[in-house]
Scaffold this motif. Structure first.
Motif, PDB file in Angstrom:
ATOM      1  N   LEU A 197      32.553  49.018  30.361  1.00 48.26           N
ATOM      2  CA  LEU A 197      32.902  47.826  29.579  1.00 48.26           C
ATOM      3  C   LEU A 197      31.724  46.857  29.511  1.00 48.26           C
ATOM      4  O   LEU A 197      31.394  46.318  28.443  1.00 48.26           O
ATOM      5  N   GLU A 198      31.073  46.640  30.662  1.00 46.22           N
ATOM      6  CA  GLU A 198      29.919  45.737  30.706  1.00 46.22           C
ATOM      7  C   GLU A 198      28.784  46.261  29.835  1.00 46.22           C
ATOM      8  O   GLU A 198      28.130  45.503  29.112  1.00 46.22           O
ATOM      9  N   ALA A 199      28.546  47.565  29.897  1.00 47.32           N
ATOM     10  CA  ALA A 199      27.432  48.158  29.149  1.00 47.32           C
ATOM     11  C   ALA A 199      27.667  48.148  27.646  1.00 47.32           C
ATOM     12  O   ALA A 199      26.708  48.150  26.860  1.00 47.32           O
ATOM     13  N   THR A 200      28.928  48.141  27.213  1.00 52.49           N
ATOM     14  CA  THR A 200      29.235  48.192  25.776  1.00 52.49           C
ATOM     15  C   THR A 200      29.617  46.828  25.209  1.00 52.49           C
ATOM     16  O   THR A 200      30.191  46.754  24.124  1.00 52.49           O
ATOM     17  N   GLY A 201      29.313  45.760  25.944  1.00 47.22           N
ATOM     18  CA  GLY A 201      29.532  44.425  25.405  1.00 47.22           C
ATOM     19  C   GLY A 201      30.833  43.764  25.803  1.00 47.22           C
ATOM     20  O   GLY A 201      31.124  42.656  25.339  1.00 47.22           O
ATOM     21  N   GLY A 202      31.613  44.379  26.641  1.00 47.84           N
ATOM     22  CA  GLY A 202      32.887  43.803  27.065  1.00 47.84           C
ATOM     23  C   GLY A 202      32.790  43.171  28.429  1.00 47.84           C
ATOM     24  O   GLY A 202      33.528  43.533  29.358  1.00 47.84           O
ATOM     25  N   ALA A 203      31.883  42.195  28.594  1.00 47.15           N
ATOM     26  CA  ALA A 203      31.658  41.587  29.903  1.00 47.15           C
ATOM     27  C   ALA A 203      32.911  40.898  30.423  1.00 47.15           C
ATOM     28  O   ALA A 203      33.235  40.999  31.610  1.00 47.15           O
ATOM     29  N   GLU A 204      33.620  40.181  29.547  1.00 44.20           N
ATOM     30  CA  GLU A 204      34.818  39.461  30.000  1.00 44.20           C
ATOM     31  C   GLU A 204      35.893  40.432  30.467  1.00 44.20           C
ATOM     32  O   GLU A 204      36.539  40.223  31.502  1.00 44.20           O
ATOM     33  N   GLU A 205      36.099  41.505  29.719  1.00 43.47           N
ATOM     34  CA  GLU A 205      37.088  42.507  30.116  1.00 43.47           C
ATOM     35  C   GLU A 205      36.685  43.170  31.427  1.00 43.47           C
ATOM     36  O   GLU A 205      37.535  43.469  32.280  1.00 43.47           O
ATOM     37  N   SER A 206      35.384  43.409  31.588  1.00 37.07           N
ATOM     38  CA  SER A 206      34.899  44.021  32.819  1.00 37.07           C
ATOM     39  C   SER A 206      35.177  43.129  34.017  1.00 37.07           C
ATOM     40  O   SER A 206      35.695  43.588  35.053  1.00 37.07           O
ATOM     41  N   ARG A 207      34.862  41.846  33.899  1.00 43.63           N
ATOM     42  CA  ARG A 207      35.080  40.923  35.011  1.00 43.63           C
ATOM     43  C   ARG A 207      36.566  40.770  35.312  1.00 43.63           C
ATOM     44  O   ARG A 207      36.955  40.612  36.479  1.00 43.63           O
ATOM     45  N   SER A 208      37.396  40.811  34.267  1.00 46.96           N
ATOM     46  CA  SER A 208      38.838  40.715  34.475  1.00 46.96           C
ATOM     47  C   SER A 208      39.353  41.920  35.259  1.00 46.96           C
ATOM     48  O   SER A 208      40.176  41.780  36.173  1.00 46.96           O
ATOM     49  N   LEU A 209      38.854  43.119  34.919  1.00 45.33           N
ATOM     50  CA  LEU A 209      39.276  44.329  35.626  1.00 45.33           C
ATOM     51  C   LEU A 209      38.833  44.294  37.079  1.00 45.33           C
ATOM     52  O   LEU A 209      39.596  44.624  37.994  1.00 45.33           O
ATOM     53  N   VAL A 210      37.594  43.868  37.323  1.00 46.55           N
ATOM     54  CA  VAL A 210      37.072  43.801  38.692  1.00 46.55           C
ATOM     55  C   VAL A 210      37.862  42.782  39.516  1.00 46.55           C
ATOM     56  O   VAL A 210      38.293  43.072  40.642  1.00 46.55           O
ATOM     57  N   ALA A 211      38.056  41.582  38.967  1.00 45.74           N
ATOM     58  CA  ALA A 211      38.752  40.531  39.705  1.00 45.74           C
ATOM     59  C   ALA A 211      40.198  40.921  39.986  1.00 45.74           C
ATOM     60  O   ALA A 211      40.711  40.717  41.092  1.00 45.74           O
ATOM     61  N   GLY A 212      40.870  41.488  38.989  1.00 47.26           N
ATOM     62  CA  GLY A 212      42.264  41.884  39.178  1.00 47.26           C
ATOM     63  C   GLY A 212      42.422  42.969  40.224  1.00 47.26           C
ATOM     64  O   GLY A 212      43.344  42.933  41.047  1.00 47.26           O
ATOM     65  N   SER A 213      41.516  43.921  40.213  1.00 52.87           N
ATOM     66  CA  SER A 213      41.594  45.004  41.195  1.00 52.87           C
ATOM     67  C   SER A 213      41.303  44.503  42.603  1.00 52.87           C
ATOM     68  O   SER A 213      42.017  44.815  43.556  1.00 52.87           O
ATOM     69  N   ALA A 214      40.240  43.702  42.751  1.00 53.12           N
ATOM     70  CA  ALA A 214      39.878  43.196  44.075  1.00 53.12           C
ATOM     71  C   ALA A 214      40.958  42.284  44.645  1.00 53.12           C
ATOM     72  O   ALA A 214      41.208  42.290  45.858  1.00 53.12           O
ATOM     73  N   ALA A 215      41.609  41.499  43.773  1.00 51.91           N
ATOM     74  CA  ALA A 215      42.639  40.572  44.247  1.00 51.91           C
ATOM     75  C   ALA A 215      43.859  41.304  44.788  1.00 51.91           C
ATOM     76  O   ALA A 215      44.535  40.814  45.704  1.00 51.91           O
ATOM     77  N   ARG A 216      44.169  42.446  44.255  1.00 55.76           N
ATOM     78  CA  ARG A 216      45.355  43.181  44.679  1.00 55.76           C
ATOM     79  C   ARG A 216      45.085  44.137  45.838  1.00 55.76           C
ATOM     80  O   ARG A 216      46.004  44.749  46.352  1.00 55.76           O
ATOM     81  N   LEU A 217      43.806  44.303  46.191  1.00 49.21           N
ATOM     82  CA  LEU A 217      43.481  45.134  47.350  1.00 49.21           C
ATOM     83  C   LEU A 217      43.620  44.275  48.601  1.00 49.21           C
ATOM     84  O   LEU A 217      42.844  43.344  48.817  1.00 49.21           O
ATOM     85  N   GLN A 218      44.595  44.555  49.423  1.00 51.38           N
ATOM     86  CA  GLN A 218      44.896  43.704  50.565  1.00 51.38           C
ATOM     87  C   GLN A 218      44.068  44.040  51.797  1.00 51.38           C
ATOM     88  O   GLN A 218      43.908  43.217  52.687  1.00 51.38           O
ATOM     89  N   CYS A 219      43.544  45.255  51.867  1.00 48.36           N
ATOM     90  CA  CYS A 219      42.770  45.667  53.030  1.00 48.36           C
ATOM     91  C   CYS A 219      41.286  45.356  52.790  1.00 48.36           C
ATOM     92  O   CYS A 219      40.702  45.810  51.794  1.00 48.36           O
ATOM     93  N   PRO A 220      40.630  44.578  53.657  1.00 48.13           N
ATOM     94  CA  PRO A 220      39.211  44.224  53.454  1.00 48.13           C
ATOM     95  C   PRO A 220      38.289  45.434  53.343  1.00 48.13           C
ATOM     96  O   PRO A 220      37.330  45.419  52.570  1.00 48.13           O
ATOM     97  N   SER A 221      38.590  46.477  54.128  1.00 48.57           N
ATOM     98  CA  SER A 221      37.722  47.657  54.056  1.00 48.57           C
ATOM     99  C   SER A 221      37.828  48.345  52.700  1.00 48.57           C
ATOM    100  O   SER A 221      36.836  48.885  52.195  1.00 48.57           O
ATOM    101  N   GLU A 222      39.005  48.298  52.084  1.00 44.49           N
ATOM    102  CA  GLU A 222      39.160  48.887  50.748  1.00 44.49           C
ATOM    103  C   GLU A 222      38.412  48.068  49.703  1.00 44.49           C
ATOM    104  O   GLU A 222      37.838  48.628  48.766  1.00 44.49           O
ATOM    105  N   VAL A 223      38.406  46.743  49.868  1.00 45.95           N
ATOM    106  CA  VAL A 223      37.627  45.895  48.967  1.00 45.95           C
ATOM    107  C   VAL A 223      36.135  46.205  49.114  1.00 45.95           C
ATOM    108  O   VAL A 223      35.404  46.284  48.123  1.00 45.95           O
TER     109      VAL A 223
END
Length: 500
Positions: free
Chosen positions: A122-148
């Protein structure tokens, strides 16, 4: 950790403008990727072909997405994920709607590698906002620090593989800012500290940060985790690719301090780095060390070393009239004519080892066969000389002798298969009875009696002993006669096989 708590319910959907930007060119470019991935994922040949036909007929991104949804909905999890992985490897824009369809499947389980790959695409094809949204959403829902932490490592690898090193370094900074228990695996839900450092080292090496990767390796050991030879090899290769051979050697030497035995993989890494620098002296020392440690050279090592021997490469490509036709002639010519003094010793060291030949040669009761698949033109030339020495060793020959050289399907060079051309040329100049099989154009074959008669004869390069001050016109005309005789021999062999 339950899958439902480790991932957003679905990936952010691409915007309408992004869908419009997915052109038919992207659809067509994905066809070959999907074909390979679907076959590897267990899809039948008919369903694979049907998918390709449907994609080829689509003219809009919407139609392509409908085909993708139908494929994901009807195929197995393995087939769908294999197709997604292939699209991500090829950085194909259709991986984005494909991932969205996968997240809606009933069998969907979140994957750190897939999510990181889609975010990078997404970042490479011009979708920076969508990329950051996917990263933030995934990291926020990962409850285990080692998984993050593991997710950040996968993001580093995915972004750096697409040349997005600045964003990859952002993730590295976030990773380093995490509390020490998260990296050591001693926090809540810990136990993944070793995996975190393995992923971190791999990602740093992909980014070319050898010093940082070595520091992570030391940190990994200090925390009580045990790296294996693969991690040491990654760091050594990263140094070697940067031309820092002294650092590469130091990392390889440190393996013994960690109680790790030098293996084939690490030995190949060192050879590949030395060969890239064309350092024949160090290659020779390393090959002798491998022999002392009983580490047999592999096909990869054979290719690495011989492809760095410029004189031998030139011989195999040009097939000149003074081409050496035996291993002894080859070493003799290298000693007298190579501008690199150690080149002859390197080739002789390889010829003394039989591991590569033993693997490439199959000697059964009915046939002795040399398989040249996987060898470069230069390696195939030297291996054939080594093979002739082996079959002249006095061992009883079976009924048939053959050389399998293929027809060039896996070659990057179009036209006449180079390995087959080399094999025909070398064998014809030695007077060999081996000819192309009428049933298999990638196989040279002959019967035992004719081969035995051939092996009792002696052959030498016609111009090997002549002076090199001949006129250019004469030297240009010399190869004509051997090639003409070879072509006539092929025509006669084909005529005889047809008449039978």
């Amino acid at each position: 950790m339950p899958a439902a708590t480790s991932l957003p319910a679905r990936a952010p959907a691409p915007s309408a403008a992004r869908r419009r930007r997915s052109s038919r060119a992207a659809v067509v470019s994905a066809s070959s990727s999907l074909r390979r991935a679907a076959s590897g994922g267990g899809s039948s040949w008919r369903s694979e072909r049907r998918l390709m036909s449907e994609l080829d007929r689509t003219v809009t991104s919407g139609a392509a997405e409908r085909v993708i949804r139908g494929y994901v909905g009807t195929k197995s999890e393995r087939a769908a994920l294999a197709a997604l992985s292939r699209l991500l490897i090829d950085s194909d824009p259709l991986a984005i709607p494909f991932y969205e369809a996968v997240t809606q499947a009933r069998w969907f389980k979140w994957s750190s590698i897939h999510a990181a790959g889609v975010a990078a695409l997404l970042e490479a094809t011009g979708g920076a906002e969508e990329s950051r949204s996917l990263v933030a959403g995934s990291a926020a829902r990962l409850q285990c620090p080692s998984e993050v932490a593991l997710f950040y490592c996968d993001l580093m690898a995915a972004f750096s593989s697409r040349g997005l090193n600045r964003r990859a370094m952002d993730f590295y900074a976030q990773l380093r800012a995490m509390p020490p228990p998260a990296l050591s695996g001693s926090g809540a839900g810990g136990g993944g500290g070793g995996r975190i450092y393995m992923a971190m080292i791999k990602s740093l090496c992909l980014m070319g940060l050898a010093a940082e990767a070595e520091e992570a390796l030391r940190e990994m050991v200090s925390l009580g985790h045990k790296p294996d030879a693969f991690q040491f090899g990654l760091v050594a290769k990263c140094y070697g690719k940067a031309g820092q051979l002294a650092e590469m050697e130091r990392v390889i030497a440190s393996m013994s301090d960690a109680g790790i035995r030098l293996g084939t993989g690490a030995a190949n890494i060192v050879l590949s780095c030395y060969s890239a620098c064309r350092d024949h002296g160090k290659m020779l020392m390393w090959l002798k060390r491998m022999r002392k440690l009983r580490i047999a050279p592999t096909t990869k090592a054979y290719n690495f070393v011989l492809n760095s021997c410029t004189t031998v490469v030139k011989m195999a490509r040009e097939l000149g009239p003074s081409l050496p036709l035996s291993s002894a002639q080859l070493v003799k010519k290298l000693r007298s004519g190579s501008p690199w003094p150690a080149e002859a010793d390197v080739v002789q060291e390889l010829l003394a080892a039989s591991s590569v030949l033993d693997k490439a040669m199959n000697w059964s009761e009915n046939e002795v066969k040399l398989n040249l698949h996987g060898f470069s033109v230069t390696s195939a030339y030297v291996l054939m000389l080594q093979w002739v020495d082996a079959i002249k060793g006095g061992r009883a020959l079976p009924l048939e002798v053959s050389v399998v050289c293929g027809v060039g399907k896996h070659s990057d060079v179009r036209g006449e298969p180079k390995v087959r051309e080399l094999a025909q040329e070398v064998l014809s100049r030695t007077g060999s009875p081996l000819r192309l099989s009428a049933r298999n154009k990638g196989r040279l074959v002959a019967k035992r009696d004719r081969v035995k008669q051939w092996l009792t004869t002696e052959w030498t390069s016609p111009l090997l002993e002549e002076s090199t001050d001949q006129s250019s016109s004469t030297s240009d005309q010399q190869p004509f006669l051997p090639k003409l005789l070879r072509k006539l021999g092929q025509m006669f062999s084909s005529f005889v096989s047809v008449s039978r």
